[in-house]
Design an enzyme around this catalytic site. Sequence first.
Site, PDB file in Angstrom:
ATOM      1  CG  ASP A 249      -8.035  17.271 -18.243  1.00  0.00           C
ATOM      2  OD1 ASP A 249      -7.487  18.359 -18.407  1.00  0.00           O
ATOM      3  OD2 ASP A 249      -8.611  17.322 -17.032  1.00  0.00           O
TER       4      ASP A 249
ATOM      5  NE  ARG B  89     -12.304  18.690 -14.693  1.00  0.00           N
ATOM      6  CZ  ARG B  89     -12.784  17.529 -15.117  1.00  0.00           C
ATOM      7  NH1 ARG B  89     -14.246  17.527 -15.185  1.00  0.00           N
ATOM      8  NH2 ARG B  89     -12.051  16.287 -15.134  1.00  0.00           N
ATOM      9  CG  ASP B  90     -11.038  23.125  -9.827  1.00  0.00           C
ATOM     10  OD1 ASP B  90     -11.577  22.416 -10.804  1.00  0.00           O
ATOM     11  OD2 ASP B  90     -10.639  22.931  -8.613  1.00  0.00           O
ATOM     12  CD  GLU B  91      -8.758  17.666 -14.250  1.00  0.00           C
ATOM     13  OE1 GLU B  91      -8.206  16.517 -14.531  1.00  0.00           O
ATOM     14  OE2 GLU B  91      -9.756  17.835 -13.858  1.00  0.00           O
TER      15      GLU B  91
ATOM     16  CG  ASP C 234      -7.433  12.295 -21.014  1.00  0.00           C
ATOM     17  OD1 ASP C 234      -6.829  11.954 -20.142  1.00  0.00           O
ATOM     18  OD2 ASP C 234      -8.525  13.007 -20.932  1.00  0.00           O
TER      19      ASP C 234
ATOM     20  CD1 TRP D 131      -3.382   9.181 -17.669  1.00  0.00           C
ATOM     21  CD2 TRP D 131      -4.377   7.195 -17.774  1.00  0.00           C
ATOM     22  NE1 TRP D 131      -5.015   9.325 -17.647  1.00  0.00           N
ATOM     23  CE2 TRP D 131      -5.404   8.055 -17.745  1.00  0.00           C
ATOM     24  CE3 TRP D 131      -4.771   5.743 -17.629  1.00  0.00           C
ATOM     25  CZ2 TRP D 131      -6.749   7.646 -17.645  1.00  0.00           C
ATOM     26  CZ3 TRP D 131      -6.163   5.362 -17.781  1.00  0.00           C
ATOM     27  CH2 TRP D 131      -7.097   6.016 -17.827  1.00  0.00           C
TER      28      TRP D 131
ATOM     29  CD  GLU E 282     -14.404  14.206 -16.963  1.00  0.00           C
ATOM     30  OE1 GLU E 282     -13.317  13.834 -16.448  1.00  0.00           O
ATOM     31  OE2 GLU E 282     -14.946  15.296 -16.787  1.00  0.00           O
TER      32      GLU E 282
ATOM     33  CG  HIS F 132     -12.724  15.049 -20.887  1.00  0.00           C
ATOM     34  ND1 HIS F 132     -12.773  16.421 -20.009  1.00  0.00           N
ATOM     35  CD2 HIS F 132     -11.875  14.345 -20.335  1.00  0.00           C
ATOM     36  CE1 HIS F 132     -12.136  16.109 -18.999  1.00  0.00           C
ATOM     37  NE2 HIS F 132     -11.650  14.834 -19.330  1.00  0.00           N
TER      38      HIS F 132
END
Length: 883
Positions: free
Chosen positions: A482, A486-488, A495, A551, A764, A785
């Site tokens: 995605d 960042r912390d992801e 997506d 999703w 995003e 994104h």
Amino acid sequence: MTSLERSAGRATLSPGRSPEVDGDRPGVTVEPVRVEHLPEALGIDEPNPRLSFRVSAPDGWTQAGYEIEVLDPAGSPLARRRVESADSVLVPWPAAALEPRQRVAVRARVWGRDGEAPSDWSVPTTVERGLPTSNWLARFVTPDRPVDPTVEQSPPLLRGEFEVSGPVARARVYATALGLYQLELNGTAVGDQAMAPGWTSYHHHLRYQTYDVTGLIRPGRNALGAWLAEGWYAGRLGFNGGTRGLFGDRVALLAQLEIWYADGRRQIIASNGTWRWAPGPITSSSIYDGESYDARLELPGWSAPDFDASAWPRVAVLDQGTANLVAPTGPPVRCTEQLTVARVVSTDADRVIVDFGQNLTGRCRLTVDGPAGTTISLRHAEILHGGELDVRSLRDAGATDRYVLRGGGPEVWEPRFTFHGFRYLEIGGWPGEFDPAAVSARVYHTDMPRTGWFECSDERVNQLHRNVVWSMRGNFLDVPTDCPQRDERFGWTGDIQVFAPTASFLFDCAGMLRSWLRDVAAEQSPDGNVPLVVPSVPDAEVQPAEPAAVWGDVAVLTPWTLYERYGDPGILARQYASARAYVDLLDRRAGESHLLTHGHQFGDWLDPTAPPDEPAAAKADQYLIATAYFAHSAATLARMADVLGRHDDQRRYAELADAVTDAFRRRYVLPSGALTNDAQTSYALALRFGLIPPGAPREAAHRRLVELVEEAHWRIATGFAGTPVICDALSQGGAIEAAYRLLLATDCPSWLYPVLNGATTIWERWDGLRPDGTPNPDRMNSFNHYALGAVADWLHATVAGLAPAAPGYRRLLVRPRPGGGLTHARAALLTPYGRAEVGWHLDDGGALELDLRVPTGSTASVQLPGADPVEVSSGRHRFRSPA
């Protein structure tokens, strides 16, 4: 309808940065054979790999048959098969199944329908099978030290030595790791891959890599070494600080070196308990937080055979099997580009901020000379705010690399086991005067071949398209993530589901997504539910109790997209059970009503009208979206079953799709064609998925969609569900100018608003930067994104007019729809059959002139405004449609 004016002629379309394949070539030529969806076929799993080849031939030439020959390493034929067929994509393997480690060469030739002699043979392609699970003698080895899963441990070095007793004909290393690894053989790096073995559903599939190391072996004593790091496997992962050791609590290496001597002997060197380990100069390494390296701790020559490692402790051997090992089905992660500093933003005594001019995914390389012990810090960010790095959107990702100089001369360094999403770099502690040439940004992503290009007369749209390309590059790093900063950085299923049509035009991502979809199936719950992220991340608070529309539908719709774009029914066969399980789950949840009306849904995620703290609270009804997707997935599954010859299933799911469509109409569609939920996304999905009755109701729904777009002042009012389809829905109802006005709007929210505010990737949030120049205060605010860039599929198919009319582009649909004041547009695509090109422009009188190139093996349906459709064969064609 006016009659279409057509004349044969040579098109001049040549999109920038596309591979040069223009030029009339005499006769018929066959390009080197391609194996499955792999750019190179070293160490493959398939014993009977399918083969493809592209043919270049004079205009109108038609293939009548092909011949494939398999040769042994000496060039002697092993098998030859002649087939009367026009096929050239994913044709069957013509010889006996490949044995483990077997190496052969494959070539092809073709002939036409007019009795001509066969073409020359293609240049041979080497194919080599890898190492099936039963052939591994190596053991997983790890540092023999206590493990505290809550504390990061320094990445270790591992090494083993062996003797070479004669001339070597061939040598291969088969390797993987629990964590990340890089190999060195006799002091030289092995391969150019990064972040190997990648991120998979480790307990189900762990990839191993195959390396040709023949040229690195030397007579006598040799040494094989490895760097290890935690990576995704054992490092910190997840939201809100994340969790360590989600897949395992210690790193380990599995390596097997096999040597074939010139005299026929074979030697196997396998990682085992005799290997040794030591801490290395990497003192910490994290996907999120970055990497620290102390050059004073380097051990010169540690991977060379004359290094004394007698004081290094022995490794421990893990009780870890090899049953889950698989070979890659796509290309590895590599550095694909290097950017220099575009400008120095600021400099003072303590730090320098530089701008690379492009938001990217990768890491920085520096060349520096300074005193030993000097520490240089590299902090990364996507944007600046008030002249400083804005790191709020990184959340808990440190995104900082540190390098401690050894001193004594120029030093070159780049991190090994991390990556960052950034445009701006803050450099702290630089010794002496800073030279911008001393730092570069190296772009990393899965090294997929570029296949598609687009441009038009509006440079703002061209920049939008470039932003889509860069966002795909930044987020296709082993898994379709995605965001990269960042912390992801998770493989969010929604997506890629909406972006797959765009992705499969821009790059050859079939092999990569085949691997990822295999993990989608492996991670499905027993009831058929699909995780929101794949690989599934335990304890990351992203696992749904209910099937999530958009999703979860990735299990059905993305395999179908790949089939449409690459012509591979094998992807449908492999994913069919997964797709059916998901649709059956929806059927059970909906029950006799055939409506999905309960449970949590993301709805039209990040609809710009949603409250900032409730991104799922869209204007579009979340259950309308869920039921619309249910109908669409059921209908798509029926088409999958039809392709696979599962006729009972085809009837069953076609009937289910009809039943869901009827239920949708009863619940959401009024007799007038209006919907009970008056939102752009609701209309766009219902129209695009064929859920509104034809005739007057559908026409009324189209009119209402146009009205809603106009009422929004031609600005975006859709999120993740509606944005990918709204321009298509407007266009298919004839409202092409409304679609263009939506595309070309510049006020926030719109596609061009970020472009005009300096974006070089897709945001995003529509308002990632506010009109006053301040960043959106929400910490969920990525500037890279790709999901909202799914509009690029409309640019390719409708603006330029190049789309598939049959799987794999065996038949092209050439249907440009000019508008919006554009005076020209063009697209090029390297299809499985060859290069297709479409380019149009409006002359001074407003007539449309179109140049078309149809690859050998394909045909095209040309449908220009105000003209009857025309079918054409391969070659170059020119058309003119009067104003």
